[in-house]
Write an enzyme that holds these catalytic residues in place. Structure first.
Site, PDB file in Angstrom:
ATOM      1  N   HIS A 144       0.828  -1.200   0.000  1.00 44.90           N
ATOM      2  CA  HIS A 144       0.000   0.000   0.000  1.00 44.90           C
ATOM      3  C   HIS A 144       0.867   1.258   0.000  1.00 44.90           C
ATOM      4  O   HIS A 144       1.907   1.316   0.660  1.00 44.90           O
ATOM      5  CB  HIS A 144      -0.919   0.007   1.222  1.00 44.90           C
TER       6      HIS A 144
ATOM      7  N   CYS B 137      -0.031   1.838  -5.353  1.00 48.58           N
ATOM      8  CA  CYS B 137      -0.986   2.789  -5.914  1.00 48.58           C
ATOM      9  C   CYS B 137      -0.358   4.182  -6.013  1.00 48.58           C
ATOM     10  O   CYS B 137       0.574   4.517  -5.287  1.00 48.58           O
ATOM     11  CB  CYS B 137      -2.246   2.849  -5.055  1.00 48.58           C
TER      12      CYS B 137
END
Length: 233
Positions: free
Chosen positions: A150, A207
């Site tokens: 993440h 991301c």
């Protein structure tokens, strides 16, 4: 009007503090930590010497200068090149989803991260996840190793890494050293990132943008090539 603006500033402060608290808790729970003095294993055989200068360190007594290399002479291959000739074929059935399988060390961020098997949401909540699939292998398979994390926890500093920086994956008592060759940004739906490769490659994905709130539309990719291997025994 002033009261309304003051309330908005207070609310913004609480949100900012809450976000930073979330990042701190998420980073702590993921098991990441600073790299210790002895975490990266040094290859004692070649001491990471430059291949261009290796010959001058082992000259016979009766030679003062290295002879010029001709087109017929063969330059010895590196340890990494020798290992990549015969990839290990396994099914890795012993590893279950969420199992801790190794370590990722990034000196440029002064961080080490435990690696877990899988990239499902539950596993990524633990930290860095290895992406198993038809086009990927763990480092010992000497093909394409893909790790995901993440952007707001383990990989929020990934954009700071420069080309040429080193990264290390420690898996089954072998340390694999990689050099960053390329970084780029692509659409979240781009399927050309996780593909088969014939050369040992490490790819990190997260991301993007890093400070985006909500479901980010893009992916930040770091691609690195294997340059050395070292036994940890």
């Amino acid at each position: 009007m002033r009261r309304k603006m003051a309330s908005m500033l207070i609310l913004t402060g609480f949100l900012f503090a809450g976000w930073n608290g979330y990042l701190w808790l998420a980073g702590t729970s993921s098991g990441q930590e600073a790299i210790g003095k002895n975490d990266i294993i040094t290859n004692a055989e070649d001491e990471k010497s430059d291949p261009k200068t290796t010959e001058s360190l082992s000259l016979p007594d009766n030679r003062s200068e290295p002879a010029a290399t001709t087109s017929e002479e063969k330059i010895p291959s590196s340890p990494a090149a020798k290992k990549r000739e015969e990839p290990i074929l396994r099914d890795y059935a012993e590893y279950e989803k969420g199992a801790e399988v190794g370590w990722l060390l990034i000196p440029g961020l002064d961080m080490k991260y435990p690696i877990y098997w899988g990239t499902d949401e539950e596993t990524l909540m633990l930290g860095v996840g290895y992406h198993p699939g038809n086009f990927t292998t763990p480092p010992d398979g000497l093909r394409h190793t893909v790790l995901s994390g993440h952007r707001d926890t383990v990989f929020r500093g990934l954009g700071e890494l420069e080309l040429g920086a080193r990264m290390y994956v420690q898996f089954e008592n072998i340390q694999y050293e990689y050099e960053i060759k390329k970084t780029w940004i692509t659409d979240a739906e781009d399927r050309s990132v996780i593909v088969g490769k014939t050369e040992p490659t490490l790819t990190l994905t997260t991301c993007y943008p890093f400070n985006f709130i909500g479901s980010a539309p893009d992916r930040y990719i770091v691609e690195a090539a294997l340059v050395d291997t070292t036994s940890m025994n």
